[in-house]
Design a protein around this motif. Structure first.
Motif, PDB file in Angstrom:
ATOM      1  N   HIS A 271      -2.039  -1.435  10.250  1.00 22.37           N
ATOM      2  CA  HIS A 271      -1.412  -0.516   9.294  1.00 22.37           C
ATOM      3  C   HIS A 271      -0.108  -0.046   9.923  1.00 22.37           C
ATOM      4  N   LEU A 272       1.001  -0.440   9.327  1.00 21.54           N
ATOM      5  CA  LEU A 272       2.287  -0.212   9.966  1.00 21.54           C
ATOM      6  C   LEU A 272       2.644   1.270  10.068  1.00 21.54           C
ATOM      7  N   ASN A 273       2.087   2.103   9.192  1.00 17.72           N
ATOM      8  CA  ASN A 273       2.358   3.538   9.248  1.00 17.72           C
ATOM      9  C   ASN A 273       1.082   4.319   9.552  1.00 17.72           C
ATOM     10  N   SER A 274       0.279   3.803  10.455  1.00 18.28           N
ATOM     11  CA  SER A 274      -1.036   4.389  10.709  1.00 18.28           C
ATOM     12  C   SER A 274      -0.937   5.791  11.299  1.00 18.28           C
ATOM     13  N   SER A 275      -1.872   6.657  10.861  1.00 18.60           N
ATOM     14  CA  SER A 275      -1.992   7.994  11.427  1.00 18.60           C
ATOM     15  C   SER A 275      -3.157   8.086  12.399  1.00 18.60           C
TER      16      SER A 275
ATOM     17  N   HIS B 168       0.833  -1.202   0.000  1.00 15.00           N
ATOM     18  CA  HIS B 168       0.000   0.000   0.000  1.00 15.00           C
ATOM     19  C   HIS B 168       0.869   1.255   0.000  1.00 15.00           C
ATOM     20  N   PRO B 169       0.500   2.266  -0.796  1.00 12.90           N
ATOM     21  CA  PRO B 169       1.331   3.468  -0.897  1.00 12.90           C
ATOM     22  C   PRO B 169       1.487   4.243   0.410  1.00 12.90           C
ATOM     23  N   LYS B 170       0.566   4.041   1.361  1.00 10.51           N
ATOM     24  CA  LYS B 170       0.676   4.725   2.650  1.00 10.51           C
ATOM     25  C   LYS B 170       1.296   3.839   3.722  1.00 10.51           C
ATOM     26  N   GLY B 171       1.895   2.756   3.292  1.00 14.56           N
ATOM     27  CA  GLY B 171       2.546   1.841   4.221  1.00 14.56           C
ATOM     28  C   GLY B 171       1.859   0.493   4.235  1.00 14.56           C
ATOM     29  N   PRO B 172       2.607  -0.583   4.479  1.00 11.91           N
ATOM     30  CA  PRO B 172       2.038  -1.934   4.451  1.00 11.91           C
ATOM     31  C   PRO B 172       0.858  -2.095   5.413  1.00 11.91           C
ATOM     32  N   ILE B 173      -0.150  -2.812   4.949  1.00  9.23           N
ATOM     33  CA  ILE B 173      -1.306  -3.165   5.765  1.00  9.23           C
ATOM     34  C   ILE B 173      -1.362  -4.685   5.856  1.00  9.23           C
ATOM     35  N   ILE B 174      -1.399  -5.194   7.072  1.00 12.27           N
ATOM     36  CA  ILE B 174      -1.439  -6.633   7.312  1.00 12.27           C
ATOM     37  C   ILE B 174      -2.869  -7.018   7.643  1.00 12.27           C
ATOM     38  N   HIS B 175      -3.418  -7.969   6.910  1.00 16.64           N
ATOM     39  CA  HIS B 175      -4.812  -8.349   7.138  1.00 16.64           C
ATOM     40  C   HIS B 175      -4.985  -9.033   8.491  1.00 16.64           C
ATOM     41  N   ALA B 176      -4.152 -10.031   8.773  1.00 17.87           N
ATOM     42  CA  ALA B 176      -4.065 -10.711  10.077  1.00 17.87           C
ATOM     43  C   ALA B 176      -5.185 -11.711  10.360  1.00 17.87           C
ATOM     44  N   ASP B 177      -6.145 -11.872   9.463  1.00 14.20           N
ATOM     45  CA  ASP B 177      -7.171 -12.901   9.677  1.00 14.20           C
ATOM     46  C   ASP B 177      -7.707 -13.381   8.334  1.00 14.20           C
TER      47      ASP B 177
END
Length: 222
Positions: free
Chosen positions: A173-177, A140-149
């Motif tokens: 979301h590893l770079n969450s705001s 993802h352009p705003k940082g990796p997102i891991i679904h986790a399930d």
């Protein structure tokens, strides 16, 4: 704090990243599905007559602040997603059962686990769709997102047969705001869970690598 005041404040915060659909949804009274802390109802988006899924937190009459914040965190992650193999988020509502509900388009064809039980349905195209959706999350352009399930229950089938990733309640979301204080979610479904998570007693969180394991298990057992 009065439950309605609490929900109103949450809705105000959520309006920064998700459309508030209060007053625009008519919801059935009987649940269509249950899982974890959530229950899913079928509803209608009144302005368009579109069938929608309304996913609400179970036990919200107690106004569990932690669970409410987790729902908003899920909506925050989901609102960033735009891909042909990810179910779009339509918005949220606080109109029902003193809780925050996530609203998405209703998928009449159900989930992948049930879909592949029908012999005339070819499961092979779904694997490519799921891989494409997962690759989009991880890059993802705003940082990796891991679904986790990731599992068959959390993949829905569009009317044209596409597989759509859904249910981001455990996603990271590893770079969450996201500014509202919450703990990173832990959990998942044991049968699809990477060994390092299943065997961990230290509260390890899902990773890109554990998502790939879950993808393999989904392709194997759905």
């Amino acid at each position: 704090m009065d439950p309605r005041d609490f929900l109103r404040k949450l809705a105000e915060k959520a309006s920064k990243f998700a459309i508030n659909l209060d007053g625009r949804i008519e919801r059935d009274q009987t649940p269509r599905a249950r899982g974890g802390k959530a229950v899913v109802y079928r509803g209608t988006l009144l302005s368009e007559g579109t069938a929608v899924a309304v996913k609400a937190v179970i036990g919200a009459t107690e106004v569990n602040m932690k669970d409410m914040k987790q729902v908003l965190r899920e909506a925050h992650v989901w609102s960033k997603l735009d891909h042909p193999n990810v179910l779009p988020l339509l918005g949220i509502t606080t109109e029902f059962d003193l809780t925050v509900s996530i609203v998405t388009t209703w998928m009449e064809r159900g989930n992948a686990r049930c879909f592949v039980q029908e012999r005339h349905n070819d499961p092979r195209p779904l694997i490519g769709d799921i891989a494409a959706g997962l690759s989009y999350l991880h890059s993802h352009p705003k940082g990796p997102i891991i679904h986790a399930d990731l599992k068959g229950d959390n993949v829905l089938i569009a009317q044209d047969g596409r597989a759509l990733l859904t249910d981001f309640g455990l996603s990271i979301h590893l770079n969450s705001s996201f500014t509202m204080t919450t703990h990173l979610p832990c959990g998942g479904s044991l049968r699809w869970m990477a060994p390092e998570l299943a065997d961990s007693t230290e509260g390890m969180h899902a990773t890109v690598e554990s998502d790939i394991w879950s993808f393999g298990m989904t392709a194997l057992v759905c």
